[in-house]
Design a protein around this motif. Structure first.
Motif, PDB file in Angstrom:
ATOM      1  N   ASP A   1       0.823  -1.203   0.000  1.00  0.00           N
ATOM      2  CA  ASP A   1       0.000   0.000   0.000  1.00  0.00           C
ATOM      3  C   ASP A   1       0.860   1.258   0.000  1.00  0.00           C
ATOM      4  OD1 ASP A   1      -2.353   1.470   0.039  1.00  0.00           O
ATOM      5  OD2 ASP A   1      -2.404   1.546   2.223  1.00  0.00           O
ATOM      6  N   ALA A   2       1.792   1.328  -0.929  1.00  0.00           N
ATOM      7  CA  ALA A   2       2.673   2.498  -1.047  1.00  0.00           C
ATOM      8  C   ALA A   2       2.291   3.286  -2.287  1.00  0.00           C
ATOM      9  CB  ALA A   2       4.125   2.057  -1.131  1.00  0.00           C
ATOM     10  N   PRO A   3       2.949   4.406  -2.507  1.00  0.00           N
ATOM     11  CA  PRO A   3       2.694   5.181  -3.728  1.00  0.00           C
ATOM     12  C   PRO A   3       2.956   4.340  -4.975  1.00  0.00           C
ATOM     13  CG  PRO A   3       4.094   6.388  -2.194  1.00  0.00           C
ATOM     14  CD  PRO A   3       3.943   5.011  -1.645  1.00  0.00           C
ATOM     15  N   GLY A   4       2.710   4.910  -6.131  1.00  0.00           N
ATOM     16  CA  GLY A   4       2.812   4.192  -7.401  1.00  0.00           C
ATOM     17  C   GLY A   4       4.173   3.606  -7.685  1.00  0.00           C
ATOM     18  N   GLY A   5       4.256   2.920  -8.814  1.00  0.00           N
ATOM     19  CA  GLY A   5       5.518   2.365  -9.262  1.00  0.00           C
ATOM     20  C   GLY A   5       5.796   0.979  -8.735  1.00  0.00           C
ATOM     21  N   LEU A   6       4.828   0.097  -8.837  1.00  0.00           N
ATOM     22  CA  LEU A   6       5.016  -1.258  -8.338  1.00  0.00           C
ATOM     23  C   LEU A   6       6.094  -2.009  -9.110  1.00  0.00           C
ATOM     24  CD1 LEU A   6       3.314  -1.650  -6.005  1.00  0.00           C
ATOM     25  CD2 LEU A   6       1.604  -2.774  -7.384  1.00  0.00           C
TER      26      LEU A   6
ATOM     27  N   GLY B   1       8.975  -5.068  -7.434  1.00  0.00           N
ATOM     28  CA  GLY B   1       9.152  -6.104  -6.443  1.00  0.00           C
ATOM     29  C   GLY B   1      10.037  -7.260  -6.859  1.00  0.00           C
ATOM     30  N   ARG B   2      10.375  -7.339  -8.139  1.00  0.00           N
ATOM     31  CA  ARG B   2      11.164  -8.474  -8.625  1.00  0.00           C
ATOM     32  C   ARG B   2      12.134  -7.992  -9.689  1.00  0.00           C
ATOM     33  NH1 ARG B   2      10.376 -14.145  -8.902  1.00  0.00           N
ATOM     34  NH2 ARG B   2      11.209 -15.067 -10.793  1.00  0.00           N
ATOM     35  N   PHE B   3      13.301  -8.637  -9.719  1.00  0.00           N
ATOM     36  CA  PHE B   3      14.306  -8.377 -10.748  1.00  0.00           C
ATOM     37  C   PHE B   3      14.571  -9.688 -11.477  1.00  0.00           C
ATOM     38  CE2 PHE B   3      15.354  -5.850  -6.938  1.00  0.00           C
ATOM     39  CZ  PHE B   3      15.051  -4.594  -7.426  1.00  0.00           C
ATOM     40  N   GLU B   4      14.800  -9.612 -12.792  1.00  0.00           N
ATOM     41  CA  GLU B   4      15.055 -10.810 -13.586  1.00  0.00           C
ATOM     42  C   GLU B   4      16.193 -10.551 -14.569  1.00  0.00           C
ATOM     43  OE1 GLU B   4      10.752 -12.971 -13.858  1.00  0.00           O
ATOM     44  OE2 GLU B   4      11.096 -11.346 -15.293  1.00  0.00           O
TER      45      GLU B   4
ATOM     46  N   LEU C   1       9.252  -2.884   2.699  1.00  0.00           N
ATOM     47  CA  LEU C   1      10.219  -2.568   1.645  1.00  0.00           C
ATOM     48  C   LEU C   1       9.701  -3.116   0.326  1.00  0.00           C
ATOM     49  CD1 LEU C   1      13.544  -3.596   3.416  1.00  0.00           C
ATOM     50  CD2 LEU C   1      12.835  -1.262   2.859  1.00  0.00           C
ATOM     51  N   HIS C   2       9.821  -2.336  -0.738  1.00  0.00           N
ATOM     52  CA  HIS C   2       9.322  -2.814  -2.030  1.00  0.00           C
ATOM     53  C   HIS C   2      10.049  -2.113  -3.167  1.00  0.00           C
ATOM     54  CE1 HIS C   2       6.034  -5.096  -3.963  1.00  0.00           C
ATOM     55  NE2 HIS C   2       6.319  -4.286  -4.960  1.00  0.00           N
ATOM     56  N   ALA C   3      10.646  -2.900  -4.061  1.00  0.00           N
ATOM     57  CA  ALA C   3      11.323  -2.333  -5.232  1.00  0.00           C
ATOM     58  C   ALA C   3      10.298  -1.667  -6.150  1.00  0.00           C
ATOM     59  CB  ALA C   3      12.065  -3.423  -5.989  1.00  0.00           C
TER      60      ALA C   3
ATOM     61  N   ILE D   1      13.856   1.699  -4.051  1.00  0.00           N
ATOM     62  CA  ILE D   1      13.069   0.913  -3.110  1.00  0.00           C
ATOM     63  C   ILE D   1      12.168   1.844  -2.303  1.00  0.00           C
ATOM     64  CG2 ILE D   1      13.189  -0.700  -1.162  1.00  0.00           C
ATOM     65  CD1 ILE D   1      14.571  -1.728  -3.763  1.00  0.00           C
ATOM     66  N   TRP D   2      10.894   1.478  -2.171  1.00  0.00           N
ATOM     67  CA  TRP D   2      10.034   2.156  -1.202  1.00  0.00           C
ATOM     68  C   TRP D   2      10.350   1.575   0.161  1.00  0.00           C
ATOM     69  CZ3 TRP D   2       8.082   6.388  -2.688  1.00  0.00           C
ATOM     70  CH2 TRP D   2       7.433   6.545  -3.912  1.00  0.00           C
ATOM     71  N   GLU D   3      10.464   2.437   1.168  1.00  0.00           N
ATOM     72  CA  GLU D   3      10.712   1.996   2.536  1.00  0.00           C
ATOM     73  C   GLU D   3       9.684   2.645   3.456  1.00  0.00           C
ATOM     74  OE1 GLU D   3      14.323   1.719   5.761  1.00  0.00           O
ATOM     75  OE2 GLU D   3      14.480   3.205   4.175  1.00  0.00           O
ATOM     76  N   LEU D   4       8.954   1.825   4.193  1.00  0.00           N
ATOM     77  CA  LEU D   4       7.952   2.334   5.126  1.00  0.00           C
ATOM     78  C   LEU D   4       8.645   2.779   6.411  1.00  0.00           C
ATOM     79  CD1 LEU D   4       4.972   2.828   5.787  1.00  0.00           C
ATOM     80  CD2 LEU D   4       4.888   0.482   6.680  1.00  0.00           C
ATOM     81  N   ARG D   5       8.394   4.033   6.775  1.00  0.00           N
ATOM     82  CA  ARG D   5       8.926   4.584   8.021  1.00  0.00           C
ATOM     83  C   ARG D   5       7.767   4.827   8.960  1.00  0.00           C
ATOM     84  NH1 ARG D   5      13.971   6.869   7.913  1.00  0.00           N
ATOM     85  NH2 ARG D   5      15.271   5.823   6.406  1.00  0.00           N
ATOM     86  N   SER D   6       7.950   4.471  10.215  1.00  0.00           N
ATOM     87  CA  SER D   6       6.892   4.642  11.210  1.00  0.00           C
ATOM     88  C   SER D   6       6.628   6.127  11.459  1.00  0.00           C
ATOM     89  CB  SER D   6       7.289   3.968  12.524  1.00  0.00           C
ATOM     90  OG  SER D   6       8.344   4.696  13.131  1.00  0.00           O
ATOM     91  N   GLU D   7       5.506   6.405  12.096  1.00  0.00           N
ATOM     92  CA  GLU D   7       5.182   7.788  12.448  1.00  0.00           C
ATOM     93  C   GLU D   7       6.271   8.381  13.341  1.00  0.00           C
ATOM     94  OE1 GLU D   7       1.745  10.367  14.770  1.00  0.00           O
ATOM     95  OE2 GLU D   7       1.255   8.375  14.005  1.00  0.00           O
ATOM     96  N   ALA D   8       6.765   7.586  14.295  1.00  0.00           N
ATOM     97  CA  ALA D   8       7.814   8.071  15.195  1.00  0.00           C
ATOM     98  C   ALA D   8       9.086   8.424  14.428  1.00  0.00           C
ATOM     99  CB  ALA D   8       8.108   7.029  16.271  1.00  0.00           C
ATOM    100  N   GLU D   9       9.487   7.541  13.490  1.00  0.00           N
ATOM    101  CA  GLU D   9      10.680   7.822  12.680  1.00  0.00           C
ATOM    102  C   GLU D   9      10.480   9.075  11.836  1.00  0.00           C
ATOM    103  OE1 GLU D   9      12.830   3.809  11.312  1.00  0.00           O
ATOM    104  OE2 GLU D   9      10.692   3.885  10.807  1.00  0.00           O
TER     105      GLU D   9
END
Length: 170
Positions: free
Chosen positions: A79-84, A86-89, A108-110, A126-134
């Protein structure tokens, strides 16, 4: 000049843009559609294809050795912003899958782009989810978690293994 043009007698246009005029860039075009990645010439003739079990991500590169490095979109609870992605080949010229690696979790999501490096590694966004505290500790004034950027350098190892040799976090 006659032999250099796109002449129907020498090959039939199969996919891609159907305009090849003097302003066209001379070279090949690499693009993905559904699970297939195409390399076409300026006449729209398919030079090569690579078939994956996954839809293309938003980035693909034909490497100097003829291998194809591409991102792929996986089905993920994300549930992050656009640009899905997640896999490299990595495929060889014959279409054989040489290497694949998923970089996706709930935090975390590429996404979007990769960039091959001269040493054989590549950079990835990579998208990285940061907590509200962070987020608040970093100066964010709004409530809730935030998706931030991370750039990683990936070294290909084994069939489905990778080593993260460097990272930068926003």
């Amino acid at each position: 000049i006659f032999l250099l043009g796109c002449i129907p007698a020498f090959g039939q246009q199969t996919v891609g843009i159907f305009l090849n005029d003097p302003g066209s860039f001379q070279g090949y075009t690499l693009f993905g559609n559904n699970e297939t990645t195409y390399l076409i010439d300026n006449c729209g003739k398919v030079v090569n294809t690579w078939v994956s079990a996954y839809r293309p991500g938003q980035s693909m590169y034909l490497l100097e050795n003829g291998n194809l490095l591409r991102t792929a979109e996986i089905d993920a609870d994300f549930d992050a912003p656009g640009g899905l992605g997640g896999r490299f080949e990595l495929f060889n010229w014959a279409g054989e899958l040489l290497w694949s690696y998923e970089y996706a979790s709930s935090s975390l999501h590429a996404h979007h782009d990769i960039a091959p490096l001269p040493n054989g590694n590549f950079l990835a966004l990579i998208w990285e989810l940061r907590s509200e505290a962070e987020a608040k500790q970093a100066g964010r004034q709004y409530n809730g978690p935030v998706w931030s950027e991370r750039i990683i350098e990936i070294e290909i190892q084994g069939t489905n293994q990778a080593n993260i040799v460097w990272e930068w976090r926003l």
